[in-house]
Design a protein around this motif. Structure first.
Motif, PDB file in Angstrom:
ATOM      1  N   VAL A 123      43.865  43.032  38.816  1.00  0.00           N
ATOM      2  CA  VAL A 123      43.002  42.885  39.986  1.00  0.00           C
ATOM      3  C   VAL A 123      42.165  44.139  40.204  1.00  0.00           C
ATOM      4  N   VAL A 154      40.954  46.073  37.929  1.00  0.00           N
ATOM      5  CA  VAL A 154      39.813  46.109  37.021  1.00  0.00           C
ATOM      6  C   VAL A 154      38.973  44.849  37.153  1.00  0.00           C
ATOM      7  N   GLY A 155      39.253  44.000  38.132  1.00  0.00           N
ATOM      8  CA  GLY A 155      38.310  42.947  38.485  1.00  0.00           C
ATOM      9  C   GLY A 155      38.703  41.524  38.145  1.00  0.00           C
ATOM     10  N   ALA A 156      39.850  41.286  37.523  1.00  0.00           N
ATOM     11  CA  ALA A 156      40.270  39.908  37.254  1.00  0.00           C
ATOM     12  C   ALA A 156      41.176  39.454  38.384  1.00  0.00           C
TER      13      ALA A 156
END
Lengths: 345, 390
Positions: B143, B145-147
């Motif tokens: 989360v 790193v953006g996922a």
């Protein structure tokens, strides 16, 4: 183009008062559908949860509840914000979406305007949203907003180029920049002499399609290219200070432009309002054309959101490297190949 | 990394002093960005003051203490059995593991030893709380790193482990189950079989995370060669746990300085990674979760019968003396230094928590990285705010 089709403009095209509500509908209805179907439901199923279930059957009225909530909220202006620019920014972003939707043909006669340089116009006005995002980022007087706005500007400008270059391949094949012309070129075209399903450019321009979708993903600032709003780094980037109706406008703008870009991709690569088996000059396309286009659009929008839910986020420098070192050379090679094959075949 | 250590520290101190006066004041060179105390990435109230040049971090300093709850002082007015209630709340994701070193230190002072069955169950619950803790890290790192998706899988599968902990102890988050001399209760009926199936689920979860996060090209691009800690620096800053092992230092308290738990009776392996970057920290934690699954299976098979409580007086008075016991908690080395003067309450307790020491490397580590890397490096160091501010 109307002279080629030799048809009178449809009755609803002749009055401005009918055009505007239909235009609004064409922007808001796909945006709402995308938000409910994909952002609320598809993502929930992918993440092994249910999503909204309480408001209406299967939570289908959730969107109305959300809109109602945003409308009620206080419209906060930060003390140090540049008030006029801050207030105007969401309208600039939304304006770009509305300008995009006017050139999309939904049937032989079902167009808002039929520009000869339709796709050129689309590529031009899609950049207007950058100005709105920069305005939002700068005028918020917030460091996170500023970083987000500058990231967005760098990203959108970098990805304009592969977006346009990917379209050039289609334009070469179709031989026209007119959106209706591109649809007809696919409807009446043939692949190596076989014209059974026309020539949907997804088959002959597959590299262009892939580049176009990657660039659209970046233009829409969806993950994996969502650094401008990177919620774990920049809170929500240029949206940080927005609340109430102005946030709602940004939100509509984001998902409406996802819908509009999907529709453009549907026109460019999937034959727009045309399905094989019916004569493209048939008037029935004025009725079923919008539905066919909407169906194709939703499939492409699903791709966009599928990637959004799956991938982690790039870093800003990695994103620029991908654009300049990989996508742009690849799209140039695609153009060269398309040009050679166009002459040879 | 370009200047010497002392120059760096002086510079950071000067910058941080600026930041403390007024963080909103713009200076000539660059911008001061105030991450936190309320920021989505610090999952708690950590504050990082970063001096930026564009998106490049020139200097960064963590400011801690926004959630300080004074546990060291509060233990001085609690009896020994009451202290476990407090220290449950230090690392709230692996609460049971917090109790163990304290109880072991008190047992050492009282010269009591828990019966074998209690030791096995302690080790069992210790490893279960390790899985409960680290499985959330595996999702949270993604989360940061953006996922967004993996964290939901982490929460979903972590629930199986929490259910097992709850069935034994009665508490999902704060078990308060350890007693001086043993445990509160024995295992419930059927628990061993159920835990066996939960372990298999967690193995599947690890495989899923490996495919979904570790194998993702973007994740690798975001974490490989980012935030590299060489082994000597890691040792100098007192890192512990997976952060240390990811730098290639082969040190695990469970193997090298084990006290009171049964790690010497089972067959397991310490995982290290030579790179020392964010990726290797994720990798080591993933392998440790798998190893914990293996350990739990062996512990379930070999659990001896017998009493779960040694003979201890009803009113616990710990004899005068001092003791320090540390265990390898999910976040790293956690130890309690207890000074007793023979009363009902400890005279002084010093809590050595892993995250507090692990955070101390951030000014060194964050120098010269980009703003997005601040987040991924912090996530890979893996801190729990309660473990920083006790």
């Amino acid at each position: 183009m109307t002279s080629i089709l030799a048809l009178d403009p449809a009755w609803w095209q002749q009055t401005f008062l009918i055009k505007v509500p239909i235009g609004l509908l064409a922007v808001l209805l796909p945006a709402g559908t995308i938000v409910y179907l994909y952002l609320f439901k598809a993502i929930s199923f992918m993440q092994s949860r249910l999503g909204p279930m309480e408001a209406g059957p299967y939570g289908s009225m959730q969107l109305l509840a959300e809109v109602g909530k945003w409308l009620q909220k206080e419209d906060i202006f930060p003390t140090k914000a540049d008030k006029f620019v801050f207030a105007a920014a969401p309208f600039v972003v939304l304006m770009s979406t509305f300008l995009l939707v006017v050139i999309i043909p939904a049937g032989p006669d079902a167009t808002f305007v039929d520009l000869d340089a339709g796709i050129y116009f689309a590529m031009a006005v899609s950049s207007v949203s950058v100005i709105g995002i920069l305005m939002a980022g700068w005028s918020s007087a917030n460091k996170y907003s500023l970083l987000g706005g500058i990231r967005a500007a760098g990203q959108l400008i970098a990805y304009e180029l592969p977006l346009i270059l990917a379209v050039v391949g289609v334009v070469i094949q179709a031989g026209t920049m007119n959106m209706q012309g591109i649809v007809l070129a696919q409807a009446e075209g043939e692949i190596l002499g076989w014209g059974g399903i026309g020539n949907p450019f997804i088959l002959t321009q597959f590299i262009g399609f892939v580049i176009f979708m990657i660039a659209v993903q970046a233009e829409l600032t969806q993950a994996p290219f969502d650094m401008p709003v990177a919620e774990s780094e920049l809170v929500t980037g240029y949206l940080t200070e927005y609340s109430g109706i102005r946030f709602l406008l940004f939100f509509i703008g984001e998902f409406a432009s996802a819908g509009v870009f999907s529709a453009i991709a549907a026109v460019l690569f999937f034959g727009g309002w045309y399905i094989p088996g019916i004569d493209p000059a048939n008037d029935i396309f004025n009725i079923i054309g919008p539905l066919i286009l909407a169906g194709k659009m939703m499939v492409i929008a699903f791709l966009i959101f599928w990637f959004r839910f799956t991938f982690p986020r790039f870093r800003e420098d990695q994103l620029q490297r991908l654009a300049w070192k990989f996508l742009i050379p690849l799209s140039l090679a695609n153009i060269a190949l398309t040009g050679v094959l166009k002459v040879v075949l | 990394m370009v200047t010497t250590e002392s120059e760096q520290m002086a510079y950071i101190a000067a910058q941080a002093a600026d930041a403390r006066v007024n963080v909103e004041v713009e200076t000539d060179e660059g911008m001061t960005l105030n991450l936190g105390p309320q920021h989505p990435a610090t999952h708690g109230t950590l504050r990082i003051v970063a001096k930026l040049d564009g998106e490049m971090v020139e200097a960064a300093e963590p400011i801690m203490g926004y959630m300080h709850r004074g546990y060291e002082k509060l233990t001085e007015v609690r009896t020994y059995p009451q202290v476990t209630t407090l220290i449950n709340r230090i690392d709230w994701l692996g609460s049971f593991a917090n109790e163990v070193p304290f109880i072991l230190a008190a047992e050492q002072l009282m010269e009591v030893e828990a019966p074998p069955r209690a030791q096995w169950i302690r080790t069992l619950l210790f490893e279960l709380s390790r899985i409960a803790n680290i499985s959330l890290f595996l999702g949270d790192m993604a989360v940061q790193v953006g996922a967004t998706t993996p964290v939901f899988y982490a929460f979903r599968d972590r629930e199986f482990v929490l259910n097992q902990i709850e069935r034994v102890t009665g508490g999902r988050f704060h078990p308060n189950f350890d007693r001086i001399g043993g445990l509160k209760d024995d295992l419930p009926k059927g628990w061993i079989e159920e835990t066996g199936s939960v372990v298999n689920k967690m193995r599947d979860f690890c495989d899923e995370m490996e495919e979904l996060v570790l194998g993702n090209e973007i994740f690798q691009a975001r974490t490989r060669e980012i935030g590299v800690i060489p082994p000597d620096v890691a040792l100098a800053y007192g890192l512990s746990g997976a952060n240390l092992r990811a730098s290639g230092v082969d040190w695990d308290i469970r193997r090298d300085a084990n006290v009171g738990l049964v790690y010497d009776q089972i067959d397991w392996k310490v995982w290290t990674h030579p790179d020392g970057d964010s990726f290797s920290r994720f990798w080591v934690r993933l392998q440790e979760t798998r190893e914990a699954c293996n350990m739990i299976e062996q512990l379930l098979d070999g659990i001896p019968s017998g009493p779960i409580m040694a003979k201890v007086p009803r009113i616990i008075k710990v004899p005068a003396g001092e003791a320090y016991v540390a265990t390898e908690n999910p976040l790293g080395e956690m130890g309690y230094y207890i000074v007793s003067q023979g009363e009902l309450t400890p005279f002084r307790v010093k809590i050595r928590s892993a995250s507090f020491s692990n955070m101390s490397i951030t000014p060194w580590l964050l120098k010269g990285v980009f703003v997005p890397d601040i987040i991924s490096i912090l996530a890979s160091l893996y801190f729990i705010l309660g473990d920083i501010d006790r």
